[in-house]
Design a protein around this motif. Structure first.
Motif, PDB file in Angstrom:
ATOM      1  N   SER A 159       0.824  -1.210   0.000  1.00  0.00           N
ATOM      2  CA  SER A 159       0.000   0.000   0.000  1.00  0.00           C
ATOM      3  C   SER A 159       0.858   1.259   0.000  1.00  0.00           C
ATOM      4  CB  SER A 159      -0.921   0.007   1.215  1.00  0.00           C
ATOM      5  OG  SER A 159      -1.706   1.183   1.217  1.00  0.00           O
ATOM      6  N   TRP A 160       0.294   2.348  -0.488  1.00  0.00           N
ATOM      7  CA  TRP A 160       1.048   3.602  -0.650  1.00  0.00           C
ATOM      8  C   TRP A 160       1.390   4.269   0.674  1.00  0.00           C
ATOM      9  CZ3 TRP A 160      -1.684   8.800  -1.759  1.00  0.00           C
ATOM     10  CH2 TRP A 160      -2.967   8.838  -1.174  1.00  0.00           C
ATOM     11  N   ASP A 161       0.786   3.773   1.795  1.00  0.00           N
ATOM     12  CA  ASP A 161       1.097   4.399   3.080  1.00  0.00           C
ATOM     13  C   ASP A 161       1.851   3.470   4.034  1.00  0.00           C
ATOM     14  OD1 ASP A 161      -0.882   2.609   3.714  1.00  0.00           O
ATOM     15  OD2 ASP A 161      -2.247   4.057   4.621  1.00  0.00           O
ATOM     16  N   ASN A 162       2.250   2.275   3.561  1.00  0.00           N
ATOM     17  CA  ASN A 162       2.904   1.294   4.448  1.00  0.00           C
ATOM     18  C   ASN A 162       4.201   1.797   5.082  1.00  0.00           C
ATOM     19  OD1 ASN A 162       2.170  -1.899   2.764  1.00  0.00           O
ATOM     20  ND2 ASN A 162       0.938  -0.612   4.071  1.00  0.00           N
ATOM     21  N   LEU A 163       5.033   2.459   4.300  1.00  0.00           N
ATOM     22  CA  LEU A 163       6.400   2.743   4.758  1.00  0.00           C
ATOM     23  C   LEU A 163       6.477   3.828   5.828  1.00  0.00           C
ATOM     24  CD1 LEU A 163       7.996   2.168   1.302  1.00  0.00           C
ATOM     25  CD2 LEU A 163       8.434   0.787   3.340  1.00  0.00           C
ATOM     26  N   ILE A 193     -13.018  10.362   1.461  1.00  0.00           N
ATOM     27  CA  ILE A 193     -12.056  10.942   2.403  1.00  0.00           C
ATOM     28  C   ILE A 193     -10.718  10.237   2.260  1.00  0.00           C
ATOM     29  CG2 ILE A 193     -11.463  11.132   4.874  1.00  0.00           C
ATOM     30  CD1 ILE A 193     -15.016  11.449   3.997  1.00  0.00           C
ATOM     31  N   ALA A 194      -9.744  10.929   1.661  1.00  0.00           N
ATOM     32  CA  ALA A 194      -8.322  10.540   1.721  1.00  0.00           C
ATOM     33  C   ALA A 194      -7.982   9.145   1.210  1.00  0.00           C
ATOM     34  CB  ALA A 194      -7.827  10.666   3.176  1.00  0.00           C
ATOM     35  N   SER A 195      -8.766   8.621   0.270  1.00  0.00           N
ATOM     36  CA  SER A 195      -8.525   7.236  -0.143  1.00  0.00           C
ATOM     37  C   SER A 195      -7.753   7.169  -1.458  1.00  0.00           C
ATOM     38  CB  SER A 195      -9.878   6.526  -0.268  1.00  0.00           C
ATOM     39  OG  SER A 195      -9.922   5.666  -1.360  1.00  0.00           O
ATOM     40  N   SER A 196      -7.112   6.012  -1.683  1.00  0.00           N
ATOM     41  CA  SER A 196      -6.377   5.823  -2.944  1.00  0.00           C
ATOM     42  C   SER A 196      -7.325   5.645  -4.130  1.00  0.00           C
ATOM     43  CB  SER A 196      -5.431   4.618  -2.834  1.00  0.00           C
ATOM     44  OG  SER A 196      -6.175   3.439  -2.628  1.00  0.00           O
ATOM     45  N   ARG A 224     -12.083  10.927  15.964  1.00  0.00           N
ATOM     46  CA  ARG A 224     -10.940  11.384  15.189  1.00  0.00           C
ATOM     47  C   ARG A 224     -11.380  12.336  14.074  1.00  0.00           C
ATOM     48  NH1 ARG A 224      -8.532   9.197  10.978  1.00  0.00           N
ATOM     49  NH2 ARG A 224      -6.286   9.146  10.822  1.00  0.00           N
ATOM     50  N   ASP A 225     -10.692  13.449  13.945  1.00  0.00           N
ATOM     51  CA  ASP A 225     -10.997  14.413  12.886  1.00  0.00           C
ATOM     52  C   ASP A 225     -10.374  13.942  11.571  1.00  0.00           C
ATOM     53  OD1 ASP A 225     -11.355  16.598  11.264  1.00  0.00           O
ATOM     54  OD2 ASP A 225      -9.896  17.864  12.270  1.00  0.00           O
ATOM     55  N   ILE A 226     -11.163  13.931  10.504  1.00  0.00           N
ATOM     56  CA  ILE A 226     -10.648  13.426   9.212  1.00  0.00           C
ATOM     57  C   ILE A 226      -9.529  14.288   8.638  1.00  0.00           C
ATOM     58  CG2 ILE A 226     -12.723  12.181   8.500  1.00  0.00           C
ATOM     59  CD1 ILE A 226     -12.694  14.934   6.494  1.00  0.00           C
ATOM     60  N   GLY A 227      -9.441  15.553   9.076  1.00  0.00           N
ATOM     61  CA  GLY A 227      -8.399  16.445   8.553  1.00  0.00           C
ATOM     62  C   GLY A 227      -6.995  15.898   8.769  1.00  0.00           C
ATOM     63  N   GLN A 228      -6.867  15.067   9.805  1.00  0.00           N
ATOM     64  CA  GLN A 228      -5.575  14.432  10.124  1.00  0.00           C
ATOM     65  C   GLN A 228      -5.067  13.595   8.946  1.00  0.00           C
ATOM     66  OE1 GLN A 228      -5.584  12.690  14.117  1.00  0.00           O
ATOM     67  NE2 GLN A 228      -4.450  10.967  13.307  1.00  0.00           N
ATOM     68  N   ASN A 229      -5.980  12.960   8.208  1.00  0.00           N
ATOM     69  CA  ASN A 229      -5.591  12.083   7.093  1.00  0.00           C
ATOM     70  C   ASN A 229      -4.751  12.815   6.044  1.00  0.00           C
ATOM     71  OD1 ASN A 229      -7.073   9.617   7.845  1.00  0.00           O
ATOM     72  ND2 ASN A 229      -8.888  10.868   7.520  1.00  0.00           N
ATOM     73  N   TYR A 230      -5.110  14.072   5.789  1.00  0.00           N
ATOM     74  CA  TYR A 230      -4.421  14.816   4.727  1.00  0.00           C
ATOM     75  C   TYR A 230      -3.057  15.350   5.172  1.00  0.00           C
ATOM     76  CZ  TYR A 230      -9.082  14.480   2.756  1.00  0.00           C
ATOM     77  OH  TYR A 230     -10.290  14.000   2.292  1.00  0.00           O
ATOM     78  N   HIS A 241       2.131  10.287   3.343  1.00  0.00           N
ATOM     79  CA  HIS A 241       1.913   9.828   1.956  1.00  0.00           C
ATOM     80  C   HIS A 241       1.176  10.866   1.108  1.00  0.00           C
ATOM     81  CE1 HIS A 241      -1.483   8.139   4.276  1.00  0.00           C
ATOM     82  NE2 HIS A 241      -2.188   8.147   3.163  1.00  0.00           N
ATOM     83  N   PHE A 242       0.515  11.834   1.745  1.00  0.00           N
ATOM     84  CA  PHE A 242      -0.129  12.896   0.970  1.00  0.00           C
ATOM     85  C   PHE A 242       0.872  13.933   0.460  1.00  0.00           C
ATOM     86  CE2 PHE A 242      -4.221  11.215   1.869  1.00  0.00           C
ATOM     87  CZ  PHE A 242      -5.013  11.726   0.860  1.00  0.00           C
ATOM     88  N   ARG A 243       2.100  13.869   0.977  1.00  0.00           N
ATOM     89  CA  ARG A 243       3.124  14.798   0.475  1.00  0.00           C
ATOM     90  C   ARG A 243       3.648  14.377  -0.892  1.00  0.00           C
ATOM     91  NH1 ARG A 243       6.598  15.830   6.019  1.00  0.00           N
ATOM     92  NH2 ARG A 243       4.799  16.339   7.319  1.00  0.00           N
ATOM     93  N   SER A 244       3.211  13.223  -1.369  1.00  0.00           N
ATOM     94  CA  SER A 244       3.614  12.777  -2.712  1.00  0.00           C
ATOM     95  C   SER A 244       2.861  13.544  -3.802  1.00  0.00           C
ATOM     96  CB  SER A 244       3.342  11.272  -2.860  1.00  0.00           C
ATOM     97  OG  SER A 244       1.966  10.992  -2.618  1.00  0.00           O
ATOM     98  N   MET A 245       1.847  14.328  -3.428  1.00  0.00           N
ATOM     99  CA  MET A 245       1.071  15.093  -4.418  1.00  0.00           C
ATOM    100  C   MET A 245       1.942  16.125  -5.118  1.00  0.00           C
ATOM    101  SD  MET A 245      -2.724  15.994  -2.980  1.00  0.00           S
ATOM    102  CE  MET A 245      -2.172  17.123  -1.747  1.00  0.00           C
TER     103      MET A 245
END
Length: 468
Positions: free
Chosen positions: A188-192, A363-366, A393-399, A403-407
């Motif tokens: 998955s894109w967020d494993n590491l 919300i924040a999905s691949s 939990r606030d969803i804003g945390q996901n972004y 892994h979202f820095r890959s944008m």
């Protein structure tokens, strides 16, 4: 001399996660054509031989050392502490889930973890924990059991489909101790950045150069020559036109209104988005508003395959004039989230939903990548709901996750930061005035790689070069 000896590959499934990529795609057919004798070394309840007709060897011993879960939990927490210090961040610790202290057993476990985290959150401390985990697992009956299976079947390689489960540790160690090459796929894109790689195979297979860089950054014990960049079989089905139905057939199969245009709302698991149902409701209200302006719209709700909550029920009932539910074609073969197994049919279903809807909201999905593969936009909800209270939990945390820095830029998805803007943005997407597809495709290339249709072939190329 003509070489006619076939090579033996064990495709190791520590849990159900790897089924999708390695049993339900063309992966097996490609390997067989290359002359491999493929056996699924199966630690899951899924019956591979019975269901798919592939050769399998079942691992019936699931015994971990009683202290392994304590040390693996501590390892993750210590690694995240090290990352925060090393990279001057605070985000890594948000990947931790709260521990349970309910009941004596849980409390003892959690207190042991806390002690290790307090004393071992250094690079040296993490190294000590990694060594300890291997030491513990080598003493288990599972380790002996797996060693025996390997000695009997003598594979040329053990390829692990998911490096996260504790159940993967003993089998990989058994293979390494017998001198059998081992490899693992980062699934998955967020494993590491989440510090979830629990095994340490001889080789690693990653989606992209971006992921290779991450692997070398977060796992300093890995050398560049141990890493193969291959892409992931996960997205191959989106480029397979044979899976696509005509719009008429798709609408008919799911009792959709042929006059309507549909938007997909892709549900999330309860951890990622605990108030997900209210975002679905917001989209439904926007659709009703636009329908009053002369549009003819509906929503296809595709739930998260591992979500068994009833939290959407009231919204689905209240907005049945605009929402149609099309469930993923996954099925449970056990009770936990990683025993919910995908099916081949669901590849086609997902591709057709992407093809025959206007765009996706979630919300924040691949799923952003699944839709961009079909030249469709993705709308990310990023505002708080009034139902948010302490302990949710606030969803804003996901972004804010790494892994979202890959944008390539924030234009890689369409973010809704203000609920009052939702209807206007939905309208702008429908009218072709807003799209994240051009930048979304660049993001796809960064994360998934530039040759998404060749992933299975490239993985076999990598396996081939290891076996040779």
């Amino acid at each position: 001399m003509i070489e006619n000896m076939s090579k033996k590959a064990f495709i190791f499934l520590p849990d159900g996660v790897g089924l999708r990529n390695f049993a339900l795609t063309n992966f097996n057919a490609i390997g067989t054509a290359l002359g491999y004798e493929i056996t699924y070394w199966n630690n899951t309840p899924f019956k591979i031989k019975e269901e798919l007709g592939f050769q399998e060897l079942v691992i019936e011993n699931h015994k971990l050392h009683p202290m392994t879960t304590v040390y693996t939990r501590a390892r993750k927490r210590c690694e995240l502490n090290v990352f925060d210090k090393q990279f001057n961040e605070t985000v890594y610790n948000t990947y931790n889930f709260p521990q349970s202290y309910k009941g004596i057993k849980n409390a003892i476990k959690s207190l042991n973890v806390d002690f290790l985290v307090a004393t071992k959150s250094t690079e040296k401390g993490v190294e000590g924990i990694r060594t300890k985990i291997k030491k513990l697992e080598r003493t288990t009956s599972k380790y002996d059991y797996c060693k025996k299976q390997l000695l009997e079947h003598k594979p040329d390689i053990v390829f692990c489909t998911n490096p996260r489960p504790t159940q993967a540790i003993a089998p990989i160690l058994a293979a390494q101790d017998l001198g059998i090459p081992t490899a693992s796929f980062i699934f998955s894109w967020d494993n590491l950045p989440k510090a979830t790689t629990l095994i340490e195979p001889d080789f690693y297979f990653v989606w992209s150069d971006y992921m290779k860089k991450e692997l070398l950054q977060y796992c300093p014990y890995v050398k560049p020559e141990q890493v193969f960049v291959t892409g992931t079989p996960q997205f191959e089905s989106h480029f397979d036109s044979s899976l696509l139905q005509s719009k008429e057939d798709f609408y008919k199969a799911h009792h959709l209104d042929v006059e309507k245009k549909y938007i997909c709302f892709s549900g999330d698991d309860i951890v990622t988005s605990p108030l997900d149902q209210y975002y679905l409701e917001d989209l439904a209200l926007s659709v009703r508003e636009l329908n009053q302006q002369g549009y003819n719209l509906g929503i296809i709700y595709r739930k998260c395959p591992v979500d068994f909550t009833t939290r959407y029920d009231a919204v689905l009932k209240q907005y049945q004039d605009v929402i149609v539910s099309i469930d993923p074609l996954w099925r449970p073969v056990g009770t936990s989230w990683n025993e919910i197994m995908p099916t081949k049919e669901d590849f086609a279903l997902q591709s057709n939903i992407c093809r025959h809807t206007e765009f996706v909201g979630n919300i924040a999905s691949s799923m952003v990548f699944d839709f961009v593969a079909h030249d469709k936009s993705c709308l990310f909800f990023d505002y708080e709901q009034p139902q948010l209270k302490k302990g949710i939990r606030d969803i804003g945390q996901n972004y804010k996750y790494i892994h979202f820095r890959s944008m390539p830029s924030s234009a890689a998805a369409l973010f809704i930061h203000d609920k009052t803007r939702l209807t206007a943005v939905v309208k702008a997407i429908l009218e072709g005035e807003k799209s994240n597809v051009p930048v979304g495709k660049k993001w796809f290339d960064v994360v998934v790689g530039t040759e998404p249709t060749k992933a299975s072939e490239k993985i076999w190329d990598g396996i081939n070069s290891i076996v040779k």
